[in-house]
Design an enzyme around this catalytic site. Sequence first.
Site, PDB file in Angstrom:
ATOM      1  CB  CYS A  21      -0.940   0.019   1.201  1.00 43.16           C
ATOM      2  SG  CYS A  21      -2.164  -1.280   1.145  1.00 43.16           S
ATOM      3  CG  HIS A  47      -3.195   3.591   1.890  1.00 42.58           C
ATOM      4  ND1 HIS A  47      -3.635   3.192   0.649  1.00 42.58           N
ATOM      5  CD2 HIS A  47      -3.266   2.491   2.689  1.00 42.58           C
ATOM      6  CE1 HIS A  47      -3.951   1.909   0.702  1.00 42.58           C
ATOM      7  NE2 HIS A  47      -3.744   1.464   1.922  1.00 42.58           N
ATOM      8  CG  ASN A  66      -6.582  -0.770   0.860  1.00 43.88           C
ATOM      9  OD1 ASN A  66      -5.888  -0.330  -0.049  1.00 43.88           O
ATOM     10  ND2 ASN A  66      -6.074  -1.290   1.971  1.00 43.88           N
TER      11      ASN A  66
HETATM   12  N1  ACO Z   1     -18.817  -7.719   9.014  1.00 39.92           N
HETATM   13  C1  ACO Z   1     -19.315  -7.906  10.246  1.00 39.92           C
HETATM   14  N2  ACO Z   1     -18.528  -8.192  11.314  1.00 39.92           N
HETATM   15  C2  ACO Z   1     -17.209  -8.290  11.098  1.00 39.92           C
HETATM   16  C3  ACO Z   1     -16.642  -8.117   9.824  1.00 39.92           C
HETATM   17  C4  ACO Z   1     -17.503  -7.825   8.755  1.00 39.92           C
HETATM   18  N3  ACO Z   1     -17.064  -7.618   7.495  1.00 39.92           N
HETATM   19  N4  ACO Z   1     -15.294  -8.279   9.927  1.00 39.92           N
HETATM   20  C5  ACO Z   1     -15.024  -8.544  11.216  1.00 39.92           C
HETATM   21  N5  ACO Z   1     -16.192  -8.566  11.936  1.00 39.92           N
HETATM   22  C6  ACO Z   1     -16.371  -8.809  13.359  1.00 39.92           C
HETATM   23  C7  ACO Z   1     -15.242  -9.611  13.959  1.00 39.92           C
HETATM   24  O1  ACO Z   1     -15.463 -10.987  13.785  1.00 39.92           O
HETATM   25  C8  ACO Z   1     -15.340  -9.184  15.403  1.00 39.92           C
HETATM   26  O2  ACO Z   1     -16.394  -9.875  16.033  1.00 39.92           O
HETATM   27  P1  ACO Z   1     -16.255 -10.382  17.560  1.00 39.92           P
HETATM   28  O3  ACO Z   1     -16.108  -9.113  18.360  1.00 39.92           O
HETATM   29  O4  ACO Z   1     -17.518 -11.117  17.783  1.00 39.92           O
HETATM   30  O5  ACO Z   1     -15.025 -11.236  17.589  1.00 39.92           O
HETATM   31  C9  ACO Z   1     -15.765  -7.713  15.319  1.00 39.92           C
HETATM   32  O6  ACO Z   1     -16.349  -7.552  14.024  1.00 39.92           O
HETATM   33  C10 ACO Z   1     -14.626  -6.753  15.457  1.00 39.92           C
HETATM   34  O7  ACO Z   1     -13.564  -7.176  14.603  1.00 39.92           O
HETATM   35  P2  ACO Z   1     -12.193  -6.405  14.523  1.00 39.92           P
HETATM   36  O8  ACO Z   1     -11.294  -7.090  13.537  1.00 39.92           O
HETATM   37  O9  ACO Z   1     -11.678  -6.146  15.891  1.00 39.92           O
HETATM   38  O10 ACO Z   1     -12.702  -5.015  13.891  1.00 39.92           O
HETATM   39  P3  ACO Z   1     -11.927  -3.677  13.662  1.00 39.92           P
HETATM   40  O11 ACO Z   1     -12.697  -2.581  14.232  1.00 39.92           O
HETATM   41  O12 ACO Z   1     -10.454  -3.774  13.988  1.00 39.92           O
HETATM   42  O13 ACO Z   1     -12.034  -3.508  12.059  1.00 39.92           O
HETATM   43  C11 ACO Z   1     -10.639  -3.750  10.125  1.00 39.92           C
HETATM   44  C12 ACO Z   1     -11.430  -4.475  11.213  1.00 39.92           C
HETATM   45  C13 ACO Z   1     -11.612  -2.917   9.305  1.00 39.92           C
HETATM   46  C14 ACO Z   1      -9.965  -4.796   9.242  1.00 39.92           C
HETATM   47  C15 ACO Z   1      -9.573  -2.822  10.772  1.00 39.92           C
HETATM   48  O14 ACO Z   1      -8.857  -3.554  11.730  1.00 39.92           O
HETATM   49  C16 ACO Z   1      -8.601  -2.247   9.778  1.00 39.92           C
HETATM   50  O15 ACO Z   1      -8.946  -1.375   8.984  1.00 39.92           O
HETATM   51  N6  ACO Z   1      -7.321  -2.674   9.825  1.00 39.92           N
HETATM   52  C17 ACO Z   1      -6.267  -2.076   9.009  1.00 39.92           C
HETATM   53  C18 ACO Z   1      -6.377  -2.412   7.532  1.00 39.92           C
HETATM   54  C19 ACO Z   1      -5.198  -1.840   6.792  1.00 39.92           C
HETATM   55  O16 ACO Z   1      -4.816  -0.694   6.984  1.00 39.92           O
HETATM   56  N7  ACO Z   1      -4.538  -2.636   5.966  1.00 39.92           N
HETATM   57  C20 ACO Z   1      -3.306  -2.167   5.376  1.00 39.92           C
HETATM   58  C21 ACO Z   1      -3.332  -2.128   3.932  1.00 39.92           C
HETATM   59  S1  ACO Z   1      -3.673  -3.656   3.127  1.00 39.92           S
HETATM   60  C22 ACO Z   1      -2.357  -3.984   2.052  1.00 39.92           C
HETATM   61  O17 ACO Z   1      -1.240  -3.564   2.252  1.00 39.92           O
HETATM   62  C23 ACO Z   1      -2.634  -4.861   0.833  1.00 39.92           C
END
Ligand code: ACO
Length: 361
Positions: free
Chosen positions: A111, A249, A279
Site C-alpha cells: 500500500c 492512503h 482500499n
Molecule cells: N462484518 C461484520 N462483522 C465483522 C466483519 C464484517 N465484514 N469483519 C469482522 N467482523 C467482526 C469480527 O469478527 C469481530 O467480532 P467479535 O467481536 O464477535 O469477535 C468484530 O467484528 C470486530 O472485529 P475487529 O477485527 O476487531 O474489527 P476492527 O474494528 O479492527 O475492524 C478492520 C477491522 C476494518 C480490518 C480494521 O482492523 C482495519 O482497517 N485494519 C487495518 C487495515 C489496513 O490498513 N490494511 C493495510 C493495507 S492492506 C495492504 O497492504 C494490501
Amino acid sequence: MRNATITGWGKALPPLVLTNTDLEKIVDTSDEWITTRTGIKERRISHVEATDLATVAGRHALAAAGLEPDALDLVVNATCTPESLIPASASYVQAKLGATNAGAMDLNANCSGFIYALVTASAMVSAGVVDRVLIIGVEKLSYVMDLTDRSTCVLFGDGAGAVVVEPTDEPVGLAASELGVDGTVADILCVPEFGTVGSPGVRDPRRAGIKMEGPEVFRRAVTKMGEASLHVIAEAGWRPEEVDLLIPHQANQRIIDATARRLKLDPARVFVNIHAYGNTSAATIPVALTEALEQGRVKPRAKIVFAAFGGGLTWAAAALTWGDRVTPIATSDAQVPEPDRTVWDVLAPNLEFYGNQERSG
Ligand code: ACO
C-alpha cells in the site's frame, strides 16, 4: 537547482461496482458494519487485466502532461498484484502504451508503493538520470480477495492512478520524504501462498487469499502514518497548520481520521474517497490526487502531504510543493472497455474457488 515535479495525472476505475449490500449476499456482514468500521460503501471490480487499467490511467497522465508515450524514459508500475512476475507487469504497460524509448520496472511496497515510487522517480529525475517518468499505482486485489472471509473481502477493490514526473528549476516537488518498514512483523499482513518458498507446483495466491491481523495493522497504521507525516512536515520546514491538503492512503476512514487529528487538520484539508473505491493499495493515492485536482482542491504551490501504511509492514510519507499548473494540458479519450458481463460473472471463478456460490442478483 534541478527538482522533480508532477506534471500529469490520471486514473482508471473499472466500471463494475460491488456494493456493501452485494457483499451481504455472500458473507455474514452488513452495510452498517462496513460503513461504520471502515467508511467503505462500494468498490470496483475489474473485468480486464491490471495492465489495461494501468495503461488507461497512464494515457490520461501523459495527456495531462502534454506528452506522447515515446517521450518517456521510464515506466514504474507500483503494484502488489502483478499480472505476471516474468515479465514484470511494467513490460506489458510499456508495450500497450507504446513507450518505445522507456525502461520499465515493477515496484512492490504494497500500500506504500506509490510513495516509494514517487520518491525513487523524483530522486532519479533530480539527479539527471532520467527526464520523464510515468508512475502508475495499480491493483487487481479482487484476484486475491477470499470472498468467504468477511474480515478482509469487504476492504479491497481494483483500480489505477498515474502521474508523470519531470524536471523543473522551480522550488517545487518533494520537500521531504520518509520510507519505512518493519519486516519482523511482515506476516501479520500477507498472501501466504505465493512466491518461491515451498514445494513447486502447489502454490496459488488465491489458495489462502489475503491474511491480515486487522486490529494490529490498524494500530500500527494509525501510529506510523501520523508520525511519518509529522516528520516530513518538520523536515520540509513547514508547520502542520500550513498543510493545504493531506492525501492519505485510503484503507480505513478511522485511520484517515486519526492521522488528520494527529496533524490537527480539519476535514476540509483531507482528501477522502474511500467510500467509492475501498482500499486499492498502491492505487489509492494517485487516484485520490487525480480526483483532488479534478475537484479544484489543489491550488498552485499547494503544500501537500502523502502518507501510507500497508503490507511489509511498510509505511511512507512525503511533503510535496505543487507546481503552478493545476489543469491538464490536454485530455485523453482512453477508457476502460465497457464490461460484457455482470460483476457476479467476473467474481464467479473467485466464488467457485473459495467454495461459496450462495448468492443472488
Ligand atoms: N462484518 C461484520 N462483522 C465483522 C466483519 C464484517 N465484514 N469483519 C469482522 N467482523 C467482526 C469480527 O469478527 C469481530 O467480532 P467479535 O467481536 O464477535 O469477535 C468484530 O467484528 C470486530 O472485529 P475487529 O477485527 O476487531 O474489527 P476492527 O474494528 O479492527 O475492524 C478492520 C477491522 C476494518 C480490518 C480494521 O482492523 C482495519 O482497517 N485494519 C487495518 C487495515 C489496513 O490498513 N490494511 C493495510 C493495507 S492492506 C495492504 O497492504 C494490501
